[in-house]
Design an enzyme around this catalytic site. Structure first.
Site, short mmCIF file in Angstrom:
data_model
loop_
_atom_site.label_atom_id
_atom_site.label_comp_id
_atom_site.label_asym_id
_atom_site.label_seq_id
_atom_site.Cartn_x
_atom_site.Cartn_y
_atom_site.Cartn_z
N LYS A 4 -10.25 -25.13 -16.95
CA LYS A 4 -10.91 -24.71 -15.52
C LYS A 4 -11.32 -26.20 -15.38
O LYS A 4 -11.43 -27.45 -15.46
CB LYS A 4 -12.92 -24.58 -16.74
P1 NAD Z 1 -20.04 -16.69 -6.25
O1 NAD Z 1 -20.25 -17.97 -6.38
O2 NAD Z 1 -19.10 -15.77 -5.85
O3 NAD Z 1 -22.38 -15.77 -6.98
C1 NAD Z 1 -22.39 -15.94 -7.59
C2 NAD Z 1 -24.33 -15.16 -7.39
O4 NAD Z 1 -25.41 -16.01 -8.42
C3 NAD Z 1 -24.08 -15.87 -5.72
O5 NAD Z 1 -25.46 -14.56 -4.84
C4 NAD Z 1 -25.94 -16.78 -6.02
O6 NAD Z 1 -26.80 -16.83 -5.36
C5 NAD Z 1 -26.70 -15.86 -7.64
N1 NAD Z 1 -27.30 -17.40 -8.25
C6 NAD Z 1 -27.60 -17.83 -8.00
N2 NAD Z 1 -27.82 -18.42 -8.56
C7 NAD Z 1 -28.37 -17.89 -9.37
C8 NAD Z 1 -29.77 -17.72 -9.63
N3 NAD Z 1 -30.80 -19.03 -10.98
N4 NAD Z 1 -30.44 -16.28 -10.17
C9 NAD Z 1 -30.16 -15.15 -9.56
N5 NAD Z 1 -28.90 -15.62 -8.17
C10 NAD Z 1 -28.00 -16.86 -8.82
O7 NAD Z 1 -20.09 -16.97 -8.60
P2 NAD Z 1 -19.02 -15.42 -8.75
O8 NAD Z 1 -17.61 -15.79 -8.24
O9 NAD Z 1 -19.20 -13.97 -8.39
O10 NAD Z 1 -19.43 -16.01 -10.00
C11 NAD Z 1 -20.50 -15.72 -10.47
C12 NAD Z 1 -20.00 -15.71 -12.65
O11 NAD Z 1 -18.67 -14.85 -12.63
C13 NAD Z 1 -19.90 -16.73 -12.95
O12 NAD Z 1 -20.32 -16.85 -14.17
C14 NAD Z 1 -18.22 -17.34 -13.13
O13 NAD Z 1 -18.17 -17.80 -14.39
C15 NAD Z 1 -18.00 -15.93 -13.13
N6 NAD Z 1 -16.78 -15.21 -13.12
C16 NAD Z 1 -16.44 -15.28 -11.57
C17 NAD Z 1 -14.87 -14.72 -11.73
C18 NAD Z 1 -14.34 -14.97 -10.23
O14 NAD Z 1 -13.04 -14.51 -9.75
N7 NAD Z 1 -14.63 -15.08 -9.43
C19 NAD Z 1 -13.85 -14.71 -12.02
C20 NAD Z 1 -14.79 -14.82 -13.76
C21 NAD Z 1 -15.33 -15.30 -14.20
#
Ligand code: NAD
Length: 476
Positions: free
Chosen positions: A107
């Site tokens: 990561k």
């Molecule tokens: P992203 O940046 O696209 O979205 C995150 C969202 O959460 C945003 O809309 C942001 O405004 C919101 N956010 C941030 N802080 C917040 C808070 N305190 N309260 C409420 N909302 C809040 O990120 P993502 O890619 O969707 O990732 C989200 C989670 O999923 C992370 O934990 C990431 O590790 C996990 N994840 C993502 C992927 C991927 O393919 N993108 C894969 C596996 C896991």
């Protein structure tokens, strides 16, 4: 956020690991070898922006190299630190093992709020970070393959791929150095939606097992289930959209940085998403109750809670107040080890992160294979498949004519049956298969072993066993 008495994110992951390992019979020392992070690289680099040099801090952690390349996203967020990337890298090891993606875990992260920079500045920063990682083989098609995570997406992955290609001009597999790229830069259909789609497939599979559904005190199917989602970013948006549009679930709450929207009749996910795109937050979204303290909505009554934003949001301070009987961890580490214990005692069923959000790495795996194969999935088979289907259709039409009014082909059968699968359909099929198989492997352990009381331990048992087998096969 987590209270002070709570373990850090990495300690939380280790505690959950230890809970599972206590039920296993691993040779001495192997447990520690699997648990610890092999290496974490920290870099501080400067980029000249707005007339001065600005220094950025980035990390890339490699948790386990029992399989190479290692794989895991790159996150852009102010809270990035060594503890966090190591926790996330460890989760990647277990996640890849659980869904049988042939990677070790890694990561990366950069301490930056991407909203503070314009596109050109972000490109300069990303390219410089990629350079720092690539020159140490921490980006490489055969050794370490990053992907998007919080704060990054297709655009950043395209810059990273291009930076790597510039540094490795004769590497024919250069594009496979990173996944989550746009289609035009070597990406794969369905990667952007993959993690959210995986959350949908995970829930669909859960609801195919009535005995598991019953453990959560629920019944029936996804149809009509009341869902609250935290974070309408890449993962949360796609999960909420598919679950409401395709499975008939009702998204009654959306929690974002600036509060929460609650509507027990169901929110229009697409409209909220567009509103956020335009206004930068949910504030002002018309005709819906806005709760200023967003996190409090995690405690609102619902059937399914989908934390899809960040880690540690369900902690010892609010776990007892969580009313959802089913939590699916779309984010990584949204439930701390302390909260996990409280929720388990309450009987809450948790579909764990290492499984729930594995859709991203699964489709990343397909993209990596596509890049190494240098051919789009379905390109060889599609028309041949259509020709063979035409043969069957010709026969059926003959039968149709023969039987007259007694029988006829259904209206859209011809169109549906004749169409050979394109890349998107193949990717979705591969993802669905992966999510079903992985769920079934956890389900078996959960239901067959009397000493296993939750899906998280079941997931760890399956994953650790596979990693251990790989180490043993190597003679370690
Ligand atoms: P992203 O940046 O696209 O979205 C995150 C969202 O959460 C945003 O809309 C942001 O405004 C919101 N956010 C941030 N802080 C917040 C808070 N305190 N309260 C409420 N909302 C809040 O990120 P993502 O890619 O969707 O990732 C989200 C989670 O999923 C992370 O934990 C990431 O590790 C996990 N994840 C993502 C992927 C991927 O393919 N993108 C894969 C596996 C896991």
């Amino acid at each position: 956020m987590a209270t002070k008495t709570e373990p850090s994110f990495r300690e939380s992951v280790d505690l959950m690991f230890n809970r599972a390992v206590a039920l296993m019979d691993l040779p001495p020392g192997l447990e520690e070898k699997i648990r610890v992070c092999n290496a974490t690289y920290m870099v501080r680099f400067g980029v000249r922006l707005r007339g001065r040099i600005q220094t950025f801090t980035g990390y890339r952690s490699v948790h386990s190299e029992h399989m190479e390349p290692v794989k895991g996203g790159i996150r852009y967020a102010m809270g990035v630190n060594q503890d966090e990337v190591e926790a996330l890298a460890a989760l990647m090891t277990y996640k890849c093992a659980l869904v049988e993606a042939p990677f070790g875990g890694s990561k990366g992260g950069l301490c930056i709020d991407p909203r503070d920079y314009d596109e050109f500045e972000l490109e300069m920063i990303t390219r410089r970070f990629a350079y720092e990682l690539a020159k140490r083989d921490l980006i490489s098609p055969s050794q370490n393959v990053p992907a998007p995570d919080m704060g990054t997406g297709e655009r950043e992955m395209a810059w990273i791929a291009d930076q790597y290609a510039r540094m490795n001009t004769t590497d024919i597999n250069a594009r496979a150095c990173v996944t989550g790229k746009p289609i035009g830069a070597g990406g794969i259909a369905g990667r952007v939606e993959a993690t959210g789609r995986g959350v949908q497939y995970a829930l669909q599979e859960f609801f195919r097992h009535p005995e598991d559904v019953e453990k959560a005190g629920l019944s029936g199917s996804l149809e009509g289930k009341r869902i609250i989602v935290q974070g309408l970013g890449n993962v949360g948006y796609h999960a909420a959209k598919f679950l409401s549009e395709e499975d008939g679930a009702r998204i009654i709450g959306i929690i974002e940085r600036d509060g929460a929207l609650i509507d027990d009749n169901g929110l229009d996910v697409e409209a909220v998403h567009q509103w956020i795109g335009k206004h930068g937050g949910i504030a002002g979204f018309p005709e819906v109750l806005h709760v200023a303290e967003g996190a409090s909505a995690l405690e609102h009554d619902c059937d399914i809670l989908i934390p899809a934003a960040l880690e540690g949001v369900i902690h010892m301070g609010n776990a007892a107040a969580i009313r959802a009987p089913l939590i699916i961890e779309a984010a990584n580490g949204p439930v701390t080890a302390g909260a996990d214990e409280i929720l388990r005692e309450k009987g809450t069923v948790i579909i764990p992160d290492m499984y729930a959000n594995a859709g991203g790495v699964t489709v990343s795996y397909f993209e990596w294979v596509k890049n190494l194969g240098h051919i789009r999935f379905g390109r060889m088979q599609r028309r041949q498949e259509e020709k063979r289907h035409q043969l069957v259709l010709d026969e059926l039409e003959r039968l149709d004519r023969y039987l007259g009014d007694a029988w006829s082909l259904s209206a859209d059968f011809k169109e549906k049956y004749l169409r050979g699968a394109d890349e998107l359909e193949l990717v979705r099929s591969g993802l669905d298969d992966t999510m079903r198989e992985a769920y079934q492997s956890m389900h078996e352990v959960w239901n067959a072993r009397e000493d296993v009381h939750d899906l998280r331990v079941a997931a760890y048992l399956v994953a650790i066993d596979r990693v251990a087998k790989s180490y043993r096969a190597k003679g370690l």
